[in-house]
Design an enzyme around this catalytic site. Structure first.
Site, PDB file in Angstrom:
ATOM      1  N   ALA A  28       3.230   7.236 -25.278  1.00 15.51           N
ATOM      2  CA  ALA A  28       2.932   5.874 -24.811  1.00 15.51           C
ATOM      3  C   ALA A  28       1.584   5.356 -25.297  1.00 15.51           C
ATOM      4  O   ALA A  28       1.412   4.158 -25.512  1.00 15.51           O
ATOM      5  CB  ALA A  28       2.979   5.843 -23.285  1.00 15.51           C
ATOM      6  N   THR A  32      -0.023   1.171 -26.274  1.00 19.67           N
ATOM      7  CA  THR A  32      -0.773   0.369 -25.294  1.00 19.67           C
ATOM      8  C   THR A  32      -1.545  -0.764 -25.999  1.00 19.67           C
ATOM      9  O   THR A  32      -1.662  -1.857 -25.464  1.00 19.67           O
ATOM     10  CB  THR A  32      -1.736   1.229 -24.453  1.00 19.67           C
ATOM     11  OG1 THR A  32      -2.472   2.087 -25.310  1.00 19.67           O
ATOM     12  CG2 THR A  32      -0.985   2.069 -23.448  1.00 19.67           C
ATOM     13  N   ILE A 107      10.221   4.315 -26.202  1.00 20.43           N
ATOM     14  CA  ILE A 107      11.534   3.663 -26.235  1.00 20.43           C
ATOM     15  C   ILE A 107      11.417   2.229 -26.744  1.00 20.43           C
ATOM     16  O   ILE A 107      12.348   1.458 -26.659  1.00 20.43           O
ATOM     17  CB  ILE A 107      12.170   3.655 -24.828  1.00 20.43           C
ATOM     18  CG1 ILE A 107      11.252   2.936 -23.828  1.00 20.43           C
ATOM     19  CG2 ILE A 107      12.477   5.075 -24.361  1.00 20.43           C
ATOM     20  CD1 ILE A 107      11.937   2.583 -22.520  1.00 20.43           C
ATOM     21  N   HIS A 125      13.552  10.076 -26.156  1.00 20.35           N
ATOM     22  CA  HIS A 125      13.907   9.417 -24.887  1.00 20.35           C
ATOM     23  C   HIS A 125      14.760   8.172 -25.099  1.00 20.35           C
ATOM     24  O   HIS A 125      14.842   7.326 -24.220  1.00 20.35           O
ATOM     25  CB  HIS A 125      12.639   9.066 -24.101  1.00 20.35           C
ATOM     26  CG  HIS A 125      11.850  10.279 -23.699  1.00 20.35           C
ATOM     27  ND1 HIS A 125      10.568  10.207 -23.189  1.00 20.35           N
ATOM     28  CD2 HIS A 125      12.152  11.599 -23.738  1.00 20.35           C
ATOM     29  CE1 HIS A 125      10.134  11.447 -22.937  1.00 20.35           C
ATOM     30  NE2 HIS A 125      11.069  12.296 -23.268  1.00 20.35           N
ATOM     31  N   CYS A 133      27.504   2.079 -24.270  1.00 24.55           N
ATOM     32  CA  CYS A 133      28.509   2.390 -23.261  1.00 24.55           C
ATOM     33  C   CYS A 133      28.450   3.886 -22.977  1.00 24.55           C
ATOM     34  O   CYS A 133      28.461   4.706 -23.902  1.00 24.55           O
ATOM     35  CB  CYS A 133      29.896   2.013 -23.766  1.00 24.55           C
ATOM     36  SG  CYS A 133      31.216   2.623 -22.695  1.00 24.55           S
TER      37      CYS A 133
HETATM   38 ZN   LIG Z   1      32.986   1.743 -23.999  1.00 21.47          ZN
END
Ligand SMILES: [Zn+2]
Length: 250
Positions: A28, A32, A107, A125, A133
């Site tokens: 992270a 920043t 991310i 991550h 999905c």
């Molecule tokens: Zn699906």
């Protein structure tokens, strides 16, 4: 900047110049400066918009609705964030062929925006800039999901199979992505200089990758504003603002 910080940054760049295969590992702290809030910093908007654990997300419609509400609230906190000096410096290492790939805990997708090809960024991550999905893996774009969610208040479902659609991040309680973990280990073994940038190295597998590289003979260099769990085994530690430490390469 203090002289000793400047000396440390000079030494960092001398070590980078001498290295043949640099593998960067980022957390992270590198983002920043781009305005992306750090999960751990006091007053972080993450504190009131904590990600929902995976088990709850799967089990409850109410949890999925809350997860998506928090997700879009957090997105608004760093809307428009772009890569900074640190991202650009590491992208240059990849572009010049000095780095075969980069491992990140982030991310935010900013390494890709800085110019590193998708297949050279290993995201431990996941990625919060799109959704997938949970049943069939189909990719869903946030720009399509958000207006529907905000109009109907219903958690998004997959247009292909009807499964639950979730931000493509790895939530607490969700299995680590095997392919990415293997690739990260391979990269750690390829490195002759393993460069940690902006991670406190507390969570698995963050804590193990530098150890794997080091045991395999790589030099371990850590650039972070705060002390990390692995400073004691590092060959060199630069305690400085990340952008300032890396900008010479940017
Ligand atoms: Zn699906």
């Amino acid at each position: 900047m203090q002289d000793e910080t400047k000396d440390a940054i000079d030494e960092l760049h001398a070590m980078l110049d001498r290295a043949d295969v640099i593998v960067s590992f980022t957390g992270a702290g590198i983002s920043t400066e781009s305005g992306v809030p750090d999960f751990r910093s006091p007053g972080s908007p993450w504190m009131v918009n904590k990600p929902i654990p995976f088990e709850a997300f799967v089990a409850s419609r109410a949890a999925r609705i809350e997860a998506w509400r928090r997700k879009f609230t957090m997105d608004d906190h760093y809307r428009g964030a772009g890569p900074n000096r640190g991202h650009l410096a590491l992208a240059r290492l990849v572009r010049e062929g000095r780095s075969p790939g980069l491992i990140t805990q982030n991310i935010d997708g900013l390494h890709q925006v800085s110019g590193i090809p998708d297949d050279k960024v290993v995201e431990l991550h996941g990625n919060g800039t799109y959704a997938t999905c949970l049943s069939c893996g189909w990719r869903h774009e946030l720009a399509a999901i958000r207006p529907i969610f905000e109009t109907t208040g219903e958690p998004p479902v997959c247009v292909v199979c009807g499964g639950h659609v979730k931000s493509a991040t790895i939530s607490f309680g969700q299995a680590m992505p095997q392919k990415e973990v293997y690739r990260a280990q391979e990269l750690a073994l390829e490195a002759d200089l393993f460069l940690v940038v902006g991670s406190s190295l507390v969570v698995f597998p963050a804590a193990t990758l530098p150890v794997i590289a080091k045991r395999n003979g790589a030099r371990l260099v850590i650039v972070n504003r705060e002390p990390t769990e692995l400073d004691a085994i590092a060959d060199f530690v630069v305690r400085a603002e990340i952008g300032a430490a890396l900008e010479r390469l940017a």
